[in-house]
Write a protein that holds these residues in place. Structure first.
Motif, PDB file in Angstrom:
ATOM      1  N   ILE A 123      -7.814 -11.253  -2.914  1.00 38.94           N
ATOM      2  CA  ILE A 123      -7.635 -10.269  -1.854  1.00 38.94           C
ATOM      3  C   ILE A 123      -7.817  -8.893  -2.457  1.00 38.94           C
ATOM      4  CG2 ILE A 123      -6.066  -9.362  -0.121  1.00 38.94           C
ATOM      5  CD1 ILE A 123      -4.575 -12.055  -0.336  1.00 38.94           C
ATOM      6  N   ARG A 124      -8.699  -8.108  -1.855  1.00 39.89           N
ATOM      7  CA  ARG A 124      -8.891  -6.722  -2.312  1.00 39.89           C
ATOM      8  C   ARG A 124      -8.113  -5.814  -1.366  1.00 39.89           C
ATOM      9  NH1 ARG A 124     -15.123  -5.946  -2.473  1.00 39.89           N
ATOM     10  NH2 ARG A 124     -14.295  -3.995  -1.737  1.00 39.89           N
ATOM     11  N   TYR A 125      -7.228  -5.015  -1.941  1.00 38.95           N
ATOM     12  CA  TYR A 125      -6.413  -4.121  -1.115  1.00 38.95           C
ATOM     13  C   TYR A 125      -5.898  -2.949  -1.932  1.00 38.95           C
ATOM     14  CZ  TYR A 125      -2.355  -6.184  -3.395  1.00 38.95           C
ATOM     15  OH  TYR A 125      -1.436  -6.599  -4.325  1.00 38.95           O
ATOM     16  N   ASN A 126      -5.469  -1.936  -1.210  1.00 40.16           N
ATOM     17  CA  ASN A 126      -4.727  -0.804  -1.771  1.00 40.16           C
ATOM     18  C   ASN A 126      -3.457  -0.696  -0.951  1.00 40.16           C
ATOM     19  OD1 ASN A 126      -6.541   0.342  -3.785  1.00 40.16           O
ATOM     20  ND2 ASN A 126      -7.895   0.679  -2.047  1.00 40.16           N
ATOM     21  N   ALA A 127      -2.344  -0.401  -1.598  1.00 45.34           N
ATOM     22  CA  ALA A 127      -1.079  -0.323  -0.878  1.00 45.34           C
ATOM     23  C   ALA A 127      -0.193   0.766  -1.466  1.00 45.34           C
ATOM     24  CB  ALA A 127      -0.357  -1.661  -0.943  1.00 45.34           C
ATOM     25  N   ILE A 128       0.606   1.343  -0.593  1.00 42.84           N
ATOM     26  CA  ILE A 128       1.656   2.270  -1.014  1.00 42.84           C
ATOM     27  C   ILE A 128       2.917   1.867  -0.267  1.00 42.84           C
ATOM     28  CG2 ILE A 128       0.139   4.187  -1.607  1.00 42.84           C
ATOM     29  CD1 ILE A 128       0.845   5.468   1.070  1.00 42.84           C
ATOM     30  N   SER A 129       4.070   2.185  -0.844  1.00 41.62           N
ATOM     31  CA  SER A 129       5.304   1.799  -0.168  1.00 41.62           C
ATOM     32  C   SER A 129       6.455   2.722  -0.511  1.00 41.62           C
ATOM     33  CB  SER A 129       5.693   0.367  -0.552  1.00 41.62           C
ATOM     34  OG  SER A 129       6.130   0.311  -1.882  1.00 41.62           O
ATOM     35  N   GLU A 130       7.388   2.732   0.384  1.00 44.62           N
ATOM     36  CA  GLU A 130       8.720   3.262   0.147  1.00 44.62           C
ATOM     37  C   GLU A 130       9.585   2.011   0.246  1.00 44.62           C
ATOM     38  OE1 GLU A 130      12.048   6.171   2.176  1.00 44.62           O
ATOM     39  OE2 GLU A 130      10.087   6.045   3.093  1.00 44.62           O
ATOM     40  N   LYS A 131       9.806   1.349  -0.882  1.00 48.96           N
ATOM     41  CA  LYS A 131      10.384   0.010  -0.923  1.00 48.96           C
ATOM     42  C   LYS A 131      11.594  -0.140  -0.007  1.00 48.96           C
ATOM     43  CE  LYS A 131      11.788  -3.645  -3.986  1.00 48.96           C
ATOM     44  NZ  LYS A 131      12.053  -4.070  -5.341  1.00 48.96           N
ATOM     45  N   GLY A 132      11.533  -1.166   0.816  1.00 45.44           N
ATOM     46  CA  GLY A 132      12.615  -1.463   1.743  1.00 45.44           C
ATOM     47  C   GLY A 132      12.537  -0.698   3.041  1.00 45.44           C
ATOM     48  N   ASN A 133      11.630   0.284   3.146  1.00 43.39           N
ATOM     49  CA  ASN A 133      11.547   1.097   4.361  1.00 43.39           C
ATOM     50  C   ASN A 133      10.186   1.076   5.044  1.00 43.39           C
ATOM     51  OD1 ASN A 133      14.237   2.181   4.436  1.00 43.39           O
ATOM     52  ND2 ASN A 133      13.674   3.332   2.616  1.00 43.39           N
ATOM     53  N   GLN A 134       9.111   1.359   4.300  1.00 48.15           N
ATOM     54  CA  GLN A 134       7.802   1.405   4.936  1.00 48.15           C
ATOM     55  C   GLN A 134       6.695   1.063   3.946  1.00 48.15           C
ATOM     56  OE1 GLN A 134       7.008   5.281   6.568  1.00 48.15           O
ATOM     57  NE2 GLN A 134       7.955   6.309   4.851  1.00 48.15           N
ATOM     58  N   TYR A 135       5.623   0.510   4.513  1.00 42.98           N
ATOM     59  CA  TYR A 135       4.506   0.025   3.701  1.00 42.98           C
ATOM     60  C   TYR A 135       3.201   0.346   4.414  1.00 42.98           C
ATOM     61  CZ  TYR A 135       8.389  -2.603   1.843  1.00 42.98           C
ATOM     62  OH  TYR A 135       9.602  -2.934   1.303  1.00 42.98           O
ATOM     63  N   ALA A 136       2.182   0.671   3.662  1.00 45.10           N
ATOM     64  CA  ALA A 136       0.839   0.876   4.201  1.00 45.10           C
ATOM     65  C   ALA A 136      -0.120   0.096   3.314  1.00 45.10           C
ATOM     66  CB  ALA A 136       0.474   2.352   4.213  1.00 45.10           C
ATOM     67  N   VAL A 137      -0.989  -0.691   3.948  1.00 43.51           N
ATOM     68  CA  VAL A 137      -1.917  -1.529   3.204  1.00 43.51           C
ATOM     69  C   VAL A 137      -3.312  -1.349   3.793  1.00 43.51           C
ATOM     70  CG1 VAL A 137      -2.457  -3.879   2.455  1.00 43.51           C
ATOM     71  CG2 VAL A 137      -0.074  -3.237   2.869  1.00 43.51           C
ATOM     72  N   TYR A 138      -4.293  -1.164   2.925  1.00 43.59           N
ATOM     73  CA  TYR A 138      -5.697  -1.105   3.334  1.00 43.59           C
ATOM     74  C   TYR A 138      -6.359  -2.345   2.755  1.00 43.59           C
ATOM     75  CZ  TYR A 138     -10.244   0.780   4.537  1.00 43.59           C
ATOM     76  OH  TYR A 138     -11.477   0.971   5.100  1.00 43.59           O
TER      77      TYR A 138
END
Length: 86
Positions: free
Chosen positions: A9-24
């Motif tokens: 799986i090719r992806y990029n992700a950022i997170s505020e652990k336990g609160n919000q996540y963004a995945v491309y």
């Protein structure tokens, strides 16, 4: 991140652990996607970067640190927003 029918799986992700996540997600060819995130209820919304169109937001539940989502049909890449519900 894991997907049924997809080994690499090719992806990029950022997170505020336990609160919000963004995945491309790039070139995902799968009908299900699993995120390893803390247990709880989350608002989930998919976006089609090619068109800028958003899918209807839904609620998902992470159990045993796994949130499994149905992947909408799409032509190219997908973006995903996941926010913990209070």
């Amino acid at each position: 991140i894991a997907a049924d029918q997809a080994k690499n799986i090719r992806y990029n992700a950022i997170s505020e652990k336990g609160n919000q996540y963004a995945v491309y997600l790039l070139d995902l060819h799968s009908s299900l996607l699993t995120l390893n995130i803390p247990d709880g209820r989350y608002e989930v919304q998919w976006m089609h970067p090619l068109t800028g169109k958003y899918e209807k937001a839904r609620t998902g539940k992470s159990i045993n640190n796994r949130l499994t989502l149905e992947v909408p049909s799409y032509k190219e890449d997908l973006a995903l927003r996941v926010v913990k519900k209070r």
